[in-house]
Design a protein around this motif. Structure first.
Motif, PDB file in Angstrom:
ATOM      1  N   PRO A  16      37.247 -47.168 -23.722  1.00  0.00           N
ATOM      2  CA  PRO A  16      37.296 -45.944 -24.545  1.00  0.00           C
ATOM      3  C   PRO A  16      36.001 -45.634 -25.286  1.00  0.00           C
ATOM      4  N   LEU A  17      35.097 -46.604 -25.378  1.00  0.00           N
ATOM      5  CA  LEU A  17      33.864 -46.404 -26.137  1.00  0.00           C
ATOM      6  C   LEU A  17      32.728 -45.859 -25.285  1.00  0.00           C
ATOM      7  N   LEU A  18      32.892 -45.851 -23.953  1.00  0.00           N
ATOM      8  CA  LEU A  18      31.801 -45.496 -23.057  1.00  0.00           C
ATOM      9  C   LEU A  18      31.602 -43.984 -22.998  1.00  0.00           C
ATOM     10  N   PRO A  19      30.394 -43.532 -22.654  1.00  0.00           N
ATOM     11  CA  PRO A  19      30.149 -42.094 -22.514  1.00  0.00           C
ATOM     12  C   PRO A  19      31.057 -41.479 -21.457  1.00  0.00           C
ATOM     13  N   ALA A  20      31.485 -40.253 -21.714  1.00  0.00           N
ATOM     14  CA  ALA A  20      32.362 -39.561 -20.772  1.00  0.00           C
ATOM     15  C   ALA A  20      31.577 -39.080 -19.558  1.00  0.00           C
ATOM     16  N   GLN A  21      32.291 -38.873 -18.469  1.00  0.00           N
ATOM     17  CA  GLN A  21      31.666 -38.333 -17.260  1.00  0.00           C
ATOM     18  C   GLN A  21      31.108 -36.938 -17.548  1.00  0.00           C
ATOM     19  N   PRO A  22      29.966 -36.584 -16.976  1.00  0.00           N
ATOM     20  CA  PRO A  22      29.413 -35.246 -17.202  1.00  0.00           C
ATOM     21  C   PRO A  22      30.340 -34.158 -16.670  1.00  0.00           C
ATOM     22  N   VAL A  23      30.432 -33.059 -17.406  1.00  0.00           N
ATOM     23  CA  VAL A  23      31.297 -31.952 -16.995  1.00  0.00           C
ATOM     24  C   VAL A  23      30.731 -31.266 -15.760  1.00  0.00           C
ATOM     25  N   GLN A  24      29.427 -31.113 -15.714  1.00  0.00           N
ATOM     26  CA  GLN A  24      28.774 -30.475 -14.584  1.00  0.00           C
ATOM     27  C   GLN A  24      27.821 -31.457 -13.915  1.00  0.00           C
ATOM     28  N   GLY A  25      27.506 -31.196 -12.681  1.00  0.00           N
ATOM     29  CA  GLY A  25      26.574 -32.040 -11.963  1.00  0.00           C
ATOM     30  C   GLY A  25      27.260 -33.210 -11.297  1.00  0.00           C
ATOM     31  N   ARG A  26      26.445 -34.111 -10.801  1.00  0.00           N
ATOM     32  CA  ARG A  26      26.946 -35.255 -10.056  1.00  0.00           C
ATOM     33  C   ARG A  26      27.631 -36.247 -10.980  1.00  0.00           C
ATOM     34  N   ARG A  64      20.887 -46.907 -14.993  1.00  0.00           N
ATOM     35  CA  ARG A  64      21.796 -46.703 -16.122  1.00  0.00           C
ATOM     36  C   ARG A  64      21.447 -47.637 -17.271  1.00  0.00           C
ATOM     37  N   PHE A  65      21.052 -48.869 -16.945  1.00  0.00           N
ATOM     38  CA  PHE A  65      20.634 -49.778 -18.018  1.00  0.00           C
ATOM     39  C   PHE A  65      19.440 -49.193 -18.762  1.00  0.00           C
ATOM     40  N   ARG A  66      18.459 -48.672 -18.028  1.00  0.00           N
ATOM     41  CA  ARG A  66      17.272 -48.085 -18.666  1.00  0.00           C
ATOM     42  C   ARG A  66      17.636 -46.844 -19.478  1.00  0.00           C
ATOM     43  N   ARG A  67      18.504 -45.989 -18.919  1.00  0.00           N
ATOM     44  CA  ARG A  67      18.870 -44.757 -19.621  1.00  0.00           C
ATOM     45  C   ARG A  67      19.602 -45.085 -20.924  1.00  0.00           C
ATOM     46  N   TRP A  68      20.525 -46.030 -20.871  1.00  0.00           N
ATOM     47  CA  TRP A  68      21.281 -46.382 -22.073  1.00  0.00           C
ATOM     48  C   TRP A  68      20.433 -47.163 -23.065  1.00  0.00           C
ATOM     49  N   ALA A  69      19.400 -47.837 -22.589  1.00  0.00           N
ATOM     50  CA  ALA A  69      18.465 -48.492 -23.514  1.00  0.00           C
ATOM     51  C   ALA A  69      17.645 -47.441 -24.262  1.00  0.00           C
ATOM     52  N   ALA A  70      17.234 -46.398 -23.550  1.00  0.00           N
ATOM     53  CA  ALA A  70      16.387 -45.364 -24.155  1.00  0.00           C
ATOM     54  C   ALA A  70      17.144 -44.529 -25.183  1.00  0.00           C
ATOM     55  N   ASP A  71      18.411 -44.231 -24.911  1.00  0.00           N
ATOM     56  CA  ASP A  71      19.156 -43.362 -25.840  1.00  0.00           C
ATOM     57  C   ASP A  71      19.996 -44.134 -26.861  1.00  0.00           C
ATOM     58  N   GLY A  72      19.878 -45.468 -26.878  1.00  0.00           N
ATOM     59  CA  GLY A  72      20.565 -46.273 -27.888  1.00  0.00           C
ATOM     60  C   GLY A  72      22.031 -46.533 -27.616  1.00  0.00           C
ATOM     61  N   THR A  73      22.484 -46.318 -26.382  1.00  0.00           N
ATOM     62  CA  THR A  73      23.898 -46.514 -26.075  1.00  0.00           C
ATOM     63  C   THR A  73      24.320 -47.967 -26.234  1.00  0.00           C
ATOM     64  N   TRP A  74      23.484 -48.920 -25.789  1.00  0.00           N
ATOM     65  CA  TRP A  74      23.867 -50.327 -25.901  1.00  0.00           C
ATOM     66  C   TRP A  74      24.022 -50.735 -27.360  1.00  0.00           C
ATOM     67  N   ALA A  75      23.114 -50.279 -28.219  1.00  0.00           N
ATOM     68  CA  ALA A  75      23.225 -50.602 -29.645  1.00  0.00           C
ATOM     69  C   ALA A  75      24.485 -49.983 -30.244  1.00  0.00           C
ATOM     70  N   ARG A  76      24.801 -48.748 -29.822  1.00  0.00           N
ATOM     71  CA  ARG A  76      26.002 -48.084 -30.343  1.00  0.00           C
ATOM     72  C   ARG A  76      27.264 -48.813 -29.898  1.00  0.00           C
ATOM     73  N   LEU A  77      27.305 -49.251 -28.639  1.00  0.00           N
ATOM     74  CA  LEU A  77      28.481 -49.953 -28.128  1.00  0.00           C
ATOM     75  C   LEU A  77      28.707 -51.263 -28.882  1.00  0.00           C
ATOM     76  N   LYS A  78      27.608 -51.997 -29.111  1.00  0.00           N
ATOM     77  CA  LYS A  78      27.764 -53.241 -29.865  1.00  0.00           C
ATOM     78  C   LYS A  78      28.309 -52.959 -31.271  1.00  0.00           C
ATOM     79  N   ALA A  79      27.744 -51.936 -31.939  1.00  0.00           N
ATOM     80  CA  ALA A  79      28.189 -51.610 -33.293  1.00  0.00           C
ATOM     81  C   ALA A  79      29.665 -51.225 -33.308  1.00  0.00           C
TER      82      ALA A  79
END
Length: 291
Positions: A16-26, A64-79
């Motif tokens: 439930p904490l993960l980013p949602a699938q994009p509405v548009q695009g792939r 995906r690891f690089r993208r989530w590292a750049a936008d702070g997703t991993w830090a947010r998930l841990k928090a």
């Protein structure tokens, strides 16, 4: 399910904490498969290209690891995982502090090559020289069970004592609903490396009970001053016997070779690896009664 993959219980907490699938695009490839692939790379320390076929193309988890590292997703998930533990009253707020060294692989050591500013560039990436080689130091303030509440990354030669106050200032565990996040542990246990006057004063200002032994030179200096040396700081031997929990936490997380040996070149990627591994450490200890 392969060894090291997320269990159903862990996935139920994380999904439930993960980013949602994009509405548009792939649409993104399945989150669980990709995160399991990232966990496999960080557990084994293998190159991304050696990812087993069951996880799909290697570029997907790498990007995906690089993208989530750049936008702070991993830090947010841990928090957020830590917040869930606080909601379930699962955090032991008798905190402990310590640091550990990880050796930088020659791949990571190549973050800056050639030129007069190599040392400065490596320092910016959290790489320094300690004990005869290139290393990175992880400073951690953990709860009473050794799970990281907050961590800092510095070059390997950085002194432990200077990182205690920055660690205390970064403690911030949010709780769902109204109210301020919790920013102060009940007590703090550390070794002699943290027994400086500035650290003890900071702990007193924050009303945190400290269990930190004095080095011999500080004891001798206080005795030499006589009455002007003041009273010795309070010390609870029983509380100090539990200090091994933070070291056990380091040992658990270092079972993942991607953390025990630094393969990440960039200072933005290694903190993401640390956030991921610390998040997994919290997930593995999720209480059975968590809703």
């Amino acid at each position: 399910m392969a060894r090291g993959d997320l269990t159903n219980q862990e996935w139920a907490v994380l999904a439930p904490l993960l980013p949602a699938q994009p509405v548009q695009g792939r649409r993104w490839r399945d989150h669980r498969q990709v995160i399991n692939a990232i966990c496999w790379v960080k557990r084994t320390g293998s190159p991304w290209r050696d990812l087993p076929e069951r996880y799909g193309p290697w570029k997907t988890p790498y990007q995906r690891f690089r993208r989530w590292a750049a936008d702070g997703t991993w830090a947010r998930l841990k928090a957020q995982v830590v917040t869930l533990a606080e909601l379930d009253d699962d955090i032991d707020w008798d905190a402990q502090v310590d640091a550990t060294i990880v050796r930088a692989h020659q791949h990571a050591a190549g973050a800056a090559k050639g030129g007069a500013g190599v040392a400065e560039a490596q320092a910016r990436e959290g790489i320094g020289r300690s004990r005869g080689g290139l290393t990175t130091k992880i400073h951690t303030l953990a709860d009473g069970r050794g799970r990281s509440l907050v961590s800092l990354i510095t070059p390997g030669q950085s002194a432990d004592t200077r990182q205690l106050i920055p660690l205390l200032d970064r403690v911030r565990v949010a709780t769902p609903g109204p109210g301020r996040p919790r920013v102060r542990p009940n007590s703090l246990t550390g070794d002699r490396a943290y027994s400086s006057r500035a650290n003890r004063q900071a702990l007193r200002d924050k009303h945190i009970t400290a269990t930190i032994p004095q080095p011999r030179d500080q004891i001798a200096n206080r005795l030499r001053k006589g009455r002007n040396g003041g009273r010795p700081p309070a010390f609870d031997p029983h509380a100090y016997t539990r200090r091994n929990q933070v070291e056990r936490g380091f040992n658990r997380r270092k079972h993942r070779r991607g953390l025990a040996t630094r393969y990440d070149k960039l200072g933005a990627h290694f903190p993401a690896t640390l956030d991921l591994v610390e998040m997994l450490d919290w997930l593995h200890a999720v209480p059975d009664g968590l809703d």
